[in-house]
Design an enzyme around this catalytic site. Sequence first.
Site, PDB file in Angstrom:
ATOM      1  CB  ALA A 122      -0.920  -0.008   1.209  1.00 27.69           C
ATOM      2  CB  ILE A 180      -4.299  -1.298  -1.740  1.00 24.33           C
ATOM      3  CG1 ILE A 180      -3.978   0.160  -1.339  1.00 24.33           C
ATOM      4  CG2 ILE A 180      -3.185  -2.258  -1.300  1.00 24.33           C
ATOM      5  CD1 ILE A 180      -2.827   0.819  -2.094  1.00 24.33           C
ATOM      6  CD  GLU A 219       4.915  -2.002  -8.326  1.00 22.45           C
ATOM      7  OE1 GLU A 219       5.351  -1.969  -7.158  1.00 22.45           O
ATOM      8  OE2 GLU A 219       3.847  -1.469  -8.656  1.00 22.45           O
ATOM      9  CD  GLN A 263      -0.299  -5.045 -49.429  1.00 20.39           C
ATOM     10  OE1 GLN A 263      -0.832  -4.026 -49.874  1.00 20.39           O
ATOM     11  NE2 GLN A 263       0.767  -5.570 -49.971  1.00 20.39           N
TER      12      GLN A 263
HETATM   13  C1  LIG Z   1      -6.154  -1.241 -10.765  1.00 19.96           C
HETATM   14  C2  LIG Z   1      -5.106  -0.519  -9.995  1.00 19.96           C
HETATM   15  C3  LIG Z   1      -4.315  -1.232  -9.095  1.00 19.96           C
HETATM   16  C4  LIG Z   1      -3.361  -0.561  -8.327  1.00 19.96           C
HETATM   17  N1  LIG Z   1      -2.648  -1.258  -7.377  1.00 19.96           N
HETATM   18  C5  LIG Z   1      -1.879  -0.569  -6.499  1.00 19.96           C
HETATM   19  C6  LIG Z   1      -1.269  -1.231  -5.397  1.00 19.96           C
HETATM   20  O1  LIG Z   1      -1.371  -2.455  -5.227  1.00 19.96           O
HETATM   21  N2  LIG Z   1      -0.555  -0.491  -4.505  1.00 19.96           N
HETATM   22  C7  LIG Z   1      -0.402   0.860  -4.646  1.00 19.96           C
HETATM   23  O2  LIG Z   1       0.229   1.481  -3.808  1.00 19.96           O
HETATM   24  N3  LIG Z   1      -0.966   1.516  -5.700  1.00 19.96           N
HETATM   25  C8  LIG Z   1      -1.702   0.838  -6.614  1.00 19.96           C
HETATM   26  N4  LIG Z   1      -2.284   1.493  -7.665  1.00 19.96           N
HETATM   27  C9  LIG Z   1      -2.114   2.934  -7.758  1.00 19.96           C
HETATM   28  C10 LIG Z   1      -1.224   3.396  -8.903  1.00 19.96           C
HETATM   29  O3  LIG Z   1       0.112   3.073  -8.663  1.00 19.96           O
HETATM   30  C11 LIG Z   1      -1.488   4.910  -9.069  1.00 19.96           C
HETATM   31  O4  LIG Z   1      -2.788   5.045  -9.597  1.00 19.96           O
HETATM   32  C12 LIG Z   1      -0.452   5.576  -9.928  1.00 19.96           C
HETATM   33  O5  LIG Z   1       0.801   5.626  -9.292  1.00 19.96           O
HETATM   34  C13 LIG Z   1      -0.867   7.030 -10.278  1.00 19.96           C
HETATM   35  O6  LIG Z   1      -1.245   7.743  -9.139  1.00 19.96           O
HETATM   36  P1  LIG Z   1      -2.635   8.521  -9.112  1.00 19.96           P
HETATM   37  O7  LIG Z   1      -3.704   7.590  -9.543  1.00 19.96           O
HETATM   38  O8  LIG Z   1      -2.780   9.165  -7.807  1.00 19.96           O
HETATM   39  O9  LIG Z   1      -2.500   9.624 -10.233  1.00 19.96           O
HETATM   40  P2  LIG Z   1      -1.823  11.080 -10.051  1.00 19.96           P
HETATM   41  O10 LIG Z   1      -0.514  10.956  -9.385  1.00 19.96           O
HETATM   42  O11 LIG Z   1      -2.839  11.994  -9.473  1.00 19.96           O
HETATM   43  O12 LIG Z   1      -1.599  11.490 -11.574  1.00 19.96           O
HETATM   44  C14 LIG Z   1      -2.662  11.950 -12.417  1.00 19.96           C
HETATM   45  C15 LIG Z   1      -2.078  12.199 -13.804  1.00 19.96           C
HETATM   46  O13 LIG Z   1      -1.053  13.183 -13.723  1.00 19.96           O
HETATM   47  C16 LIG Z   1       0.155  12.665 -14.241  1.00 19.96           C
HETATM   48  N5  LIG Z   1       1.294  13.201 -13.476  1.00 19.96           N
HETATM   49  C17 LIG Z   1       1.487  13.181 -12.137  1.00 19.96           C
HETATM   50  N6  LIG Z   1       2.663  13.717 -11.820  1.00 19.96           N
HETATM   51  C18 LIG Z   1       3.242  14.101 -12.983  1.00 19.96           C
HETATM   52  C19 LIG Z   1       4.480  14.714 -13.339  1.00 19.96           C
HETATM   53  N7  LIG Z   1       5.394  15.025 -12.418  1.00 19.96           N
HETATM   54  N8  LIG Z   1       4.731  14.964 -14.662  1.00 19.96           N
HETATM   55  C20 LIG Z   1       3.828  14.627 -15.609  1.00 19.96           C
HETATM   56  N9  LIG Z   1       2.643  14.032 -15.337  1.00 19.96           N
HETATM   57  C21 LIG Z   1       2.366  13.764 -14.054  1.00 19.96           C
HETATM   58  C22 LIG Z   1       0.062  11.164 -14.080  1.00 19.96           C
HETATM   59  O14 LIG Z   1       0.892  10.468 -14.970  1.00 19.96           O
HETATM   60  C23 LIG Z   1      -1.423  10.946 -14.390  1.00 19.96           C
HETATM   61  O15 LIG Z   1      -1.600  10.900 -15.775  1.00 19.96           O
HETATM   62  C24 LIG Z   1      -3.182   0.831  -8.492  1.00 19.96           C
HETATM   63  C25 LIG Z   1      -3.949   1.522  -9.429  1.00 19.96           C
HETATM   64  C26 LIG Z   1      -4.899   0.875 -10.160  1.00 19.96           C
HETATM   65  C27 LIG Z   1      -5.747   1.667 -11.128  1.00 19.96           C
END
Ligand SMILES: Cc1cc2nc3c(=O)[nH]c(=O)nc-3n(C[C@H](O)[C@H](O)[C@H](O)COP(=O)(O)OP(=O)(O)OC[C@H]3O[C@@H](n4cnc5c(N)ncnc54)[C@H](O)[C@@H]3O)c2cc1C
Length: 385
Positions: free
Chosen positions: A126, A159, A243, A280
């Site tokens: 998490a 998560i 990962e 094609q």
């Molecule tokens: C089905 C699913 C399973 C998941 N499983 C897990 C898990 O097991 N454990 C866990 O901890 N998390 C998990 N996640 C979470 C996942 O890792 C996050 O959704 C991801 O890291 C993006 O974070 P956020 O959703 O908060 O988006 P945000 O961080 O809010 O980003 C929103 C948008 O802004 C963009 N963005 C953000 N910062 C920047 C930047 N500096 N420059 C350019 N663009 C940027 C992002 O790329 C995205 O397009 C899961 C997500 C999903 C959908």
Amino acid sequence: MFDYYFNDDHKLFRRSLRDFFDKEVMPFIDEWEAQQQIPKEIWKKMGDMGYLGLNFPESVGGTDLDFFYSVIFAEEVSKCYSGGFAISPLVNSYMAAPYIFKYGSEFQKEKYVKPAVAGDQICSIAISEPGAGSDVANIQTKAIKNGDHYIVNGSKTFITNAYYGDFIVTVLKTNPEEGIGGVSLLIIDRNAEGVSARKLNKLGWHASDTAELSFDNVKVPVENLIGEEGMGFYYLMGGLQLERLIGAIMGVGACESAMSYTLKYMSERQAFNRPINKFQVLRHRMAQLATEVEINKAFAYHCAKLHAQGEYIVKECSMAKLNSTELSDKLMYQCLQSFGGYGFMEDYKIARMFRDSRVGTIGGGSSEIMREIIAKIVIDGQEYE
Ligand SMILES: Cc1cc2nc3c(=O)[nH]c(=O)nc-3n(C[C@H](O)[C@H](O)[C@H](O)COP(=O)(O)OP(=O)(O)OC[C@H]3O[C@@H](n4cnc5c(N)ncnc54)[C@H](O)[C@@H]3O)c2cc1C
């Protein structure tokens, strides 16, 4: 060409693993997708076969095999037409439990890693919170030390394995005043008092369990701290490379699976008195995709080899994850197109593969974040050690 990476034992392992999935998973996968859950029994069966412990030593019940067995596992599990099924054991064994094995105490390995390898308990990681996903340093969940335990408050979201799972490697701040230097990892039992979970509905990955978690004054023994206080961010930086590499290999497996599924359909479907694989424009589209899949796979294997040699390859893992998940999205879109209207029907697995692929460019570090990391390395000359 790929024989370079796999010897006869690897090939034998791949065949028996495929037989296992064909017998124990494929006949039930539609049911699990509909139920939005995979049964506990399949965890146990995978554990009994040693599939959850390929990357762990015998001391915790693992099989201690070279990393290319894990590559085979990640590829083949991704060919079961369900990203939701595939991600479940991969999170357990490659994205969550390794933190405990690598940095945890003997007590923690005994209590948590062993059952996760055996398929008796399910592990999750998490990191993400409602207010902080990409921006990990900004997490708000806190663990305040009080004698022989911590009091945890906060919430996590998205998560995997956390609704039906057993314990959570939780990334939180033991020193909320600090940024990355205040981050620690704590193992929290899913059923501990004060932990509540809500199951989330998703566009894809239906068979996987995705939860929002709340921690309300959860009392966690200090012996559940993984490694040292304040080192969590550094542990994560190491673990996230694995990962991302596993994410890239999942993409390889999913692309190959969708390609062969689509090519078969194209050889059977007739239009204008011939199979559609004789047009094609469709042939060239598949030829282009086959080329990109092959190149992507070669790079993913190259990264796997470097990882197996113990190299810390931030740039390569970021590139592999970026390329593989972006390719997967493009490929699923184009393969679905070859099915015409049938591609839009749930009766055809390509519909599920299409929506399951979508999360690849978001989870585990989005494509934008991968490009940020790569840009810092190739443009700014940043180094990671
Ligand atoms: C089905 C699913 C399973 C998941 N499983 C897990 C898990 O097991 N454990 C866990 O901890 N998390 C998990 N996640 C979470 C996942 O890792 C996050 O959704 C991801 O890291 C993006 O974070 P956020 O959703 O908060 O988006 P945000 O961080 O809010 O980003 C929103 C948008 O802004 C963009 N963005 C953000 N910062 C920047 C930047 N500096 N420059 C350019 N663009 C940027 C992002 O790329 C995205 O397009 C899961 C997500 C999903 C959908």
